[in-house]
Design an enzyme around this catalytic site. Structure first.
Site, PDB file in Angstrom:
ATOM      1  N   CYS A   1     -22.106   5.553  -0.460  1.00  0.00           N
ATOM      2  CA  CYS A   1     -21.584   5.118   0.840  1.00  0.00           C
ATOM      3  C   CYS A   1     -20.075   5.025   0.752  1.00  0.00           C
ATOM      4  O   CYS A   1     -19.541   4.315  -0.096  1.00  0.00           O
ATOM      5  CB  CYS A   1     -22.190   3.762   1.181  1.00  0.00           C
ATOM      6  SG  CYS A   1     -21.462   3.013   2.644  1.00  0.00           S
TER       7      CYS A   1
ATOM      8  N   CYS B   1     -17.534   4.250   8.052  1.00  0.00           N
ATOM      9  CA  CYS B   1     -18.168   4.607   9.327  1.00  0.00           C
ATOM     10  C   CYS B   1     -18.319   3.415  10.261  1.00  0.00           C
ATOM     11  O   CYS B   1     -18.276   3.567  11.482  1.00  0.00           O
ATOM     12  CB  CYS B   1     -19.544   5.215   9.090  1.00  0.00           C
ATOM     13  SG  CYS B   1     -19.512   6.657   8.035  1.00  0.00           S
TER      14      CYS B   1
ATOM     15  N   THR C   1     -20.486  -3.984   4.248  1.00  0.00           N
ATOM     16  CA  THR C   1     -20.132  -2.744   3.570  1.00  0.00           C
ATOM     17  C   THR C   1     -18.624  -2.550   3.517  1.00  0.00           C
ATOM     18  O   THR C   1     -17.962  -2.530   4.550  1.00  0.00           O
ATOM     19  CB  THR C   1     -20.762  -1.576   4.344  1.00  0.00           C
ATOM     20  OG1 THR C   1     -22.165  -1.754   4.339  1.00  0.00           O
ATOM     21  CG2 THR C   1     -20.404  -0.252   3.712  1.00  0.00           C
TER      22      THR C   1
ATOM     23  N   GLU D   1     -21.042  -4.045  -1.117  1.00  0.00           N
ATOM     24  CA  GLU D   1     -21.418  -5.004  -0.085  1.00  0.00           C
ATOM     25  C   GLU D   1     -21.050  -6.404  -0.550  1.00  0.00           C
ATOM     26  O   GLU D   1     -21.220  -6.728  -1.723  1.00  0.00           O
ATOM     27  CB  GLU D   1     -22.921  -4.938   0.234  1.00  0.00           C
ATOM     28  CG  GLU D   1     -23.216  -4.009   1.387  1.00  0.00           C
ATOM     29  CD  GLU D   1     -24.041  -2.812   0.979  1.00  0.00           C
ATOM     30  OE1 GLU D   1     -24.565  -2.812  -0.149  1.00  0.00           O
ATOM     31  OE2 GLU D   1     -24.167  -1.859   1.780  1.00  0.00           O
TER      32      GLU D   1
ATOM     33  N   HIS E   1     -23.921   4.257  15.297  1.00  0.00           N
ATOM     34  CA  HIS E   1     -24.034   4.043  13.860  1.00  0.00           C
ATOM     35  C   HIS E   1     -25.346   4.576  13.290  1.00  0.00           C
ATOM     36  O   HIS E   1     -25.395   5.001  12.144  1.00  0.00           O
ATOM     37  CB  HIS E   1     -23.879   2.559  13.557  1.00  0.00           C
ATOM     38  CG  HIS E   1     -23.468   2.303  12.147  1.00  0.00           C
ATOM     39  ND1 HIS E   1     -22.464   3.004  11.510  1.00  0.00           N
ATOM     40  CD2 HIS E   1     -23.931   1.420  11.209  1.00  0.00           C
ATOM     41  CE1 HIS E   1     -22.323   2.564  10.272  1.00  0.00           C
ATOM     42  NE2 HIS E   1     -23.210   1.622  10.054  1.00  0.00           N
TER      43      HIS E   1
ATOM     44  N   TYR F   1     -25.891   7.740  10.033  1.00  0.00           N
ATOM     45  CA  TYR F   1     -26.672   7.801   8.799  1.00  0.00           C
ATOM     46  C   TYR F   1     -26.991   9.227   8.363  1.00  0.00           C
ATOM     47  O   TYR F   1     -27.646   9.446   7.336  1.00  0.00           O
ATOM     48  CB  TYR F   1     -27.912   6.910   8.894  1.00  0.00           C
ATOM     49  CG  TYR F   1     -27.546   5.510   8.468  1.00  0.00           C
ATOM     50  CD1 TYR F   1     -26.804   4.690   9.310  1.00  0.00           C
ATOM     51  CD2 TYR F   1     -27.847   5.044   7.193  1.00  0.00           C
ATOM     52  CE1 TYR F   1     -26.401   3.442   8.894  1.00  0.00           C
ATOM     53  CE2 TYR F   1     -27.447   3.795   6.779  1.00  0.00           C
ATOM     54  CZ  TYR F   1     -26.728   2.995   7.625  1.00  0.00           C
ATOM     55  OH  TYR F   1     -26.312   1.764   7.197  1.00  0.00           O
TER      56      TYR F   1
ATOM     57  N   CYS G   1     -24.906  10.764   7.059  1.00  0.00           N
ATOM     58  CA  CYS G   1     -24.233  10.754   5.746  1.00  0.00           C
ATOM     59  C   CYS G   1     -25.248  10.847   4.619  1.00  0.00           C
ATOM     60  O   CYS G   1     -24.980  11.456   3.580  1.00  0.00           O
ATOM     61  CB  CYS G   1     -23.403   9.490   5.588  1.00  0.00           C
ATOM     62  SG  CYS G   1     -24.383   7.969   5.551  1.00  0.00           S
TER      63      CYS G   1
ATOM     64  N   GLU H   1     -30.074   0.487   1.660  1.00  0.00           N
ATOM     65  CA  GLU H   1     -29.181   0.492   2.818  1.00  0.00           C
ATOM     66  C   GLU H   1     -29.696   1.473   3.875  1.00  0.00           C
ATOM     67  O   GLU H   1     -29.520   1.235   5.073  1.00  0.00           O
ATOM     68  CB  GLU H   1     -27.768   0.873   2.379  1.00  0.00           C
ATOM     69  CG  GLU H   1     -26.729   0.656   3.467  1.00  0.00           C
ATOM     70  CD  GLU H   1     -25.567   1.620   3.316  1.00  0.00           C
ATOM     71  OE1 GLU H   1     -25.094   1.819   2.185  1.00  0.00           O
ATOM     72  OE2 GLU H   1     -25.157   2.209   4.355  1.00  0.00           O
TER      73      GLU H   1
END
Lengths: 480, 480, 480, 480
Positions: free
Chosen positions: A98, A102, A189, A255, A290, A294, A296, A444
């Site tokens: 991650c 974002c 995050t 996190e 959002h 994901y 990603c 996550e």
């Protein structure tokens, strides 16, 4: 002078005197902490990519009248939304984790339209404040964190029903020049790696929850903020020295819990203040952006597929039909996620405020697949890896004069493949399926941007069931 | 004068003296055969939609310089490709079955670029012949069928290796003015309802298979063609009278075997002739378009979700949490299919010939989900329907003076819902999960545009595994 | 005097001067190493259970004429086989990990019948040697390890085809009084915690592989053996002090690589020597027992279901219908595994040698479900846990004067639940889904007793497809 | 003289003057109706099997002191319960459909213990009445139907809350010599093919539902009973002549609605009368037996696997690795069902009344898998069949002089395989996945013995979650 490169970004984080706690102690300089640094490297990649591939990772902003990092762009076209997804997949491929930027991107875009509508309705000036803030962020090339998830306490109760009113972040004092905020935000995050954090409500609020309806930007180095670092599976392997056992030594996620201890925020940084009825709207708009971000994870998926294919090679098993079939299945699942995400972006619509928002139903579908398929892909990757993925000796054993030669002999795979390479590839698979980046790739994927049930609720709202019933009645020959 | 409305289309099919066989007899006039007619109605809907919603179902053709039915449009933009998918979903919603016109649409678009490239390479004139053919089709507003699937004989052998060389369609004679073709095409969707059929090879061909590398347009009413009608589950319910037991009395799909008995085709209608090495390319390009066309099944999915929701209402069960959850799951699956399909269309690229082709990897991913999810959705719909879906008495029992009153009493569901409506909704679910349109919703979803393994092979080819391995090696710290 | 209690067992392991390597160094006394000790505790539980519940965990041996630990029992009845499964589930519930004693149990039972048949065929005396060995083991109440998995090198090649002949364990010298063995065994469960290890071939062997067809018992403290300890996810949390962050501080599994450096074994401990054609038979018989032994994982599943239910309580979410439904789904999957396993045991048949062997098809079905369902259960457990499961701060932060009070405030869940309890439960879920015991619950479930493809091959062999085709032909009206 | 053979059984059904309605008309003699007859043949197989394999399909009854058909046996041992499952699988293999005799078997066994306990508690004499009834049934070798499922009306309401009190079967009058019963039972398996029907309540009843708490045996030919025959997919193919298009011409299932029009039942045939609080207990006990009886579907699964394997042969595709893998997957799913079912039987316990009852949790797990896996197996079978399974021409086309030769040429598969055989095998797959026996293999698998949600409720009740939480707390280090 804006931050330009990853290296400059890393320098920008130094000397901020943050109150970061880890293993019961305050961390002197997070930038230099070996367990924290990989997460900073991942954010730095967002800067370096903008330099290396500006078409992909920058955008021309009509707000700042110049190219800005795409993570700070207010979407001005469908293409802007689509390009976010392409950039996200690429960064997932480059970091295998991650990259933490974002949330801010999606938060400013959600707030862009929400504040516009609030001002239209209430004559407030949230939107112009937000524009000034975003312009500044673009000029400085900041990392903006979005802080949404409250600790929540008893899940069966709303904010104002909790035993302790601070279990959701709230305004404890309203002053002439601004508000005082108290509370905490859980598992944030990349928060320590950000320059500014935008605090937002986490769920639908009722009239009784008015003090919880607060959106505000706070500098990360505000003395009223403390950060308690979250542990990750295998996190301390970063402290062991060596580069093998970490699996992915360079990159990780981050996190932390943010404690907000009566922080004063001036009006210029307040973008919502008491409009409880708008909280659901903001949450829905943010999660619309959002949940599609994901995508990603398909970049991480590409890495995992590649790792599974590589280890099959190294094991001498690449020719087996079931091996090839499992790689196809992994790819099919990965691209199914991508399909729904990129489709959501392609189907973006212009908001009243003028920026572009992706399709909400497909965004939820994308994220919902993300809560399922990476787990199945991780399972298949472990299948292809073989049992060694979870029983490999340590790097020090590989290098020890006593055991090193034995392992060099007995961990040999296909002819011509170095044992170290085989071990490194297995450690990467461990990293993504059990280890440090499994947190980002699996857990996550489950809970980020809302747990599975949150998507099901949104899908239910958006499925337009009455229209579907009408279609069925028509074909069944039932007059309305 | 082009065909304009559904009614005109149906008239255009009359009096063609086709050799159609059904139940061992030649059918006098297919248009009036009650078992065939519902499939004609489904095609007619493609005409009526163009009238009712021209933005959706027509397109401006630069070839004919005027609006044409979208099924006959050569894609001139990304939007043209995307709009095909929207139209397909809509027609799926309107008919609850296969409307049979996509094969032709996808065939002419695939041939558009393939013939262009053939001509570039070989100096042939296939492309201009094709343009003339398409222009004519647009002017007449024809239904074009695409005939690809050969009987194939022994699946472990190629065309020229079969005991009987006719098991794949082939040229048996080349004359100065054209070619003579022999063979058969199996389970041809909507063939009897078409005006022209384009014959194409079904798979990768070798040099030995040269005679099988034939692409040609044949009028459906050519006397050398015979059609043997395929049975469908519950097909004869159309012959029983009544409208209930059919489930969807108005619409159905159609598949037939075409026998091609030494049919002569003039050069003007020949678009490939012996270029065996191009067959694979044509198949791949056609399936790229066509596998994404299976987005139509999400329209059927909408109907099935609606039917499941409606029957839950009628049963008095709509409030149960597991019922709501199953409707969400069905929707999630349905939109996952749609996401990959529409994404494939959005990601279209311009071909060298100038038309637009959708993304092949996502197209295969879309179709591969279509081979799985409708089955799961059918299962969930049967779950929500309750056991009655497969044990309902006949329509005649509902209407009989002896049993009618008993059924009116004992088939009562929720207060205020007519028993007939409940029965109709159950019959629609039966129709789509076991009955006539289950053929289209399930079995054709499995095998149409290529069986699942065909998609896996394409996914394997397009997954770019070497690049993915490189990504993994980089993160694992393995120098290349 | 046999070992009786867990405590006595632990004492029996001391002072053996084993060559155990971990993190590049030789371990002075494994029993006292905090990272190794939890795996020893898990084996100790097999002793304590025999004391606490002798009906469950002991059996009356007609070999030794007295009660023996059930792990050392040669199955004398169907009930003996069934009771193994019950004991295994119980120990899985008690330890939440792999208790490491099943391999030996299954090995002696497989060898019991295999050596009997070898002797019948070849006039050898393997069986009587084995009986003597087992009798001794029962008298001493040893832990017997079974060492099957060779390093295997290039997976596409057999033992005698490898570049290095030692990549499969083999006889390098035959002497009048015994054999000399060389090679290695990879990821050997509980080997360091055993008293004796039985080396066995890992796969079907050809005539060329004669030297690899060796079965022999070796004392674990033989000076020719070295052990290189396998790392597990989060293993070093045991070294941090504290009891929370480990999740399950008391119990873990153990895997190590055994290096066999020219170890001499006298004939009395050799149970197969060169009968290459019998290797497949031994492997199949061992895996028949052992694949059904994976019923142990349903004991771990019980713990994980309990943990998921408990954390839902602590979060105040236990009343949500989707939460209850996910617990049901986990249970359904867990019991599906159990069903196939216990069925396999119930369907045991007497072998020619006189002991009882479970049903092979159902054993493979059981294990194959074990390679799938625990992953899905882990996914569901993470879903129910919430994001905190992967972002919790460290135990030291909980206890620190600075951060402790903040966490006590902000990690509060349902009223009346201690924060420490909530954290402990989340750490247990982390332990089983990402951490140390995820290795046993997931990765070992995948690869232990053979990877998924190995089960598919066995299922294919045992599915009796010709008989099934015959059934189909009969109903289809096809005369044979 | 008891009925002995299938032929005698069929004779026993003649001339009963039943009020059977089908297609709006009363059926003169059901035995001779071509659409009904295959369902009678399936029951007849239960008689023939008892003659052919008495060990499997008969049992020694201590009630009648002689061998009886196993379907009429009160289970006297664990083995009796296990043997039921073996017999059920065998009959599934032999008929490829529902043989309709299990409901009665499971009903008498459930009632055996329930009536015993009722008598113990209330001093009633239900048990002795039941014994007399069973003894008579054994002597006559009757088929006993169990009628449980009420029409239910509005699913959100209980029996006494419905608009029409008759929507659940109830006592409308109590007389000195017996009771008068009114209502209906929906989709009753094999009811017309039975000699006696036992009416039972369908769900948990409250005190207000006292009149619905009735259990009674009624002769099938009672003039107060009417039967309205349920349609099945493709049912009228039986009326077409020919044997191919039916797929399985000999065997089918049967469901009908029974209308009970104020039928008087003497006390001797009443086995529960008003004990509303016992209804849930009876339902649970019956479904415990009956959910495990769905092991019969693995017999159908064997046929379907065989058909899929055979058609792959006929297509020349049997050598493809994906084909072999799909057959393995089908087998794995089928045996997973079997495992849970046979395990449930093996784990039977003796009831207070003295008969044996299988494990309830595993029974529910078995049935729950039955609601899922046959659908997936049907999907895989259609995959292996190829598209022809749903587009084959009719039998009459195969035999027609015009089309017959064409089809003989173009439907040729692998060399040496008759086209007719290929067609027959495809029709069998159609029969089981879309056609007449798909009703039994799929929809009845879903809803028979309770819909999926009913199993989930039972699993939730039996999962012992508190004990599981305790296990988790112990390992997490949480003191109770």
């Amino acid at each position: 002078m804006p931050i330009r490169t990853g290296a400059e970004y890393i320098e920008s984080l130094r000397g901020r005197n943050l109150r970061v706690y880890l293993f019961g102690e305050r961390v002197a300089e997070p930038v230099d902490h070996p367990m924290i640094r990989p997460s900073i490297n991942a954010v730095a990649a967002t800067y370096d990519l903008a330099v290396a591939d500006p078409e992909l990772a920058t955008a021309s902003s009509s707000l700042s009248k110049r190219p800005v990092n795409r993570f700070l762009q207010i979407t001005e076209s469908v293409d802007d939304v689509v390009m976010q997804n392409r950039m996200q997949r690429k960064l997932g491929q480059l970091t295998g984790t991650c990259f933490q930027r974002c949330v801010g991107m999606d938060a400013i875009n959600a707030l862009y339209s929400v504040t516009f509508e609030l001002d239209q309705k209430h004559g407030t000036e949230y939107h112009s404040r937000l524009l000034a803030f975003i312009r500044r962020a673009q000029e400085e090339n900041w990392v903006i964190g979005g802080a949404m998830t409250d600790p929540k306490g008893d899940r069966s109760k709303g904010p104002s029903e909790q035993d302790d009113p601070d279990l959701f972040t709230r305004v404890v004092e309203r002053r002439p020049d601004g508000v005082v905020i108290r509370g905490a935000k859980a598992h944030q995050t990349g928060c320590i790696n950000s320059h500014q954090i935008i605090v937002m409500p986490t769920m639908r609020l009722t009239a009784a929850d008015r003090d919880y309806a607060i959106v505000a930007a706070i500098p990360v180095d505000h003395p009223g903020l403390s950060y308690i670092y979250g542990r990750q599976s295998c996190d301390t392997r970063s402290l062991e020295g060596g580069t093998i056992d970490q699996g992915n030594a360079q990159f990780s996620g981050q996190e932390a819990m943010i404690i907000i201890d009566d922080v004063f925020v001036p009006w210029s940084h307040v973008f919502m203040n008491g409009e409880a009825e708008t909280a659901a709207n903001l949450v829905e708009r943010f999660t619309t952006y959002h949940r599609r971000s994901y995508v990603c994870k398909t970049g991480l998926g590409d890495v995992l597929i590649g790792a599974a294919a590589a280890i099959a090679d190294y094991n001498g098993a690449a020719g087996a039909s079931h091996v090839k079939d499992k790689l196809v299945e992994m790819t099919h699942l990965n691209e199914t996620i991508y399909g729904a995400g990129i489709a959501s972006s392609h189907e973006s619509k212009r908001t009243a405020a003028g920026n572009y928002e992706n399709d909400p139903l497909l965004a939820n579908v994308c994220k919902h697949n993300v809560t399922r398929f990476p787990y199945e892909m991780a399972r298949l990757a472990q299948d292809l890896a073989g049992g060694l993925v979870a029983t490999l000796p340590s790097e020090r054993d590989l290098n020890s004069p006593e055991t090193g030669p034995l392992l060099a002999k007995y961990l040999k795979g296909k002819s011509g493949v170095k044992v170290e390479h085989r071990v490194r590839m297995l450690r990467l698979i461990e990293n993504m399926t059990l280890g440090r980046n499994a947190v980002g790739y699996l857990t996550e994927s489950m809970h980020g941007a809302g747990s599975p049930q949150a998507q099901r609720i949104q899908i239910q709202r958006q499925m337009n069931v009455e229209e579907k019933k009408r279609l069925a009645r028509r074909l069944a020959g039932i007059e309305d």
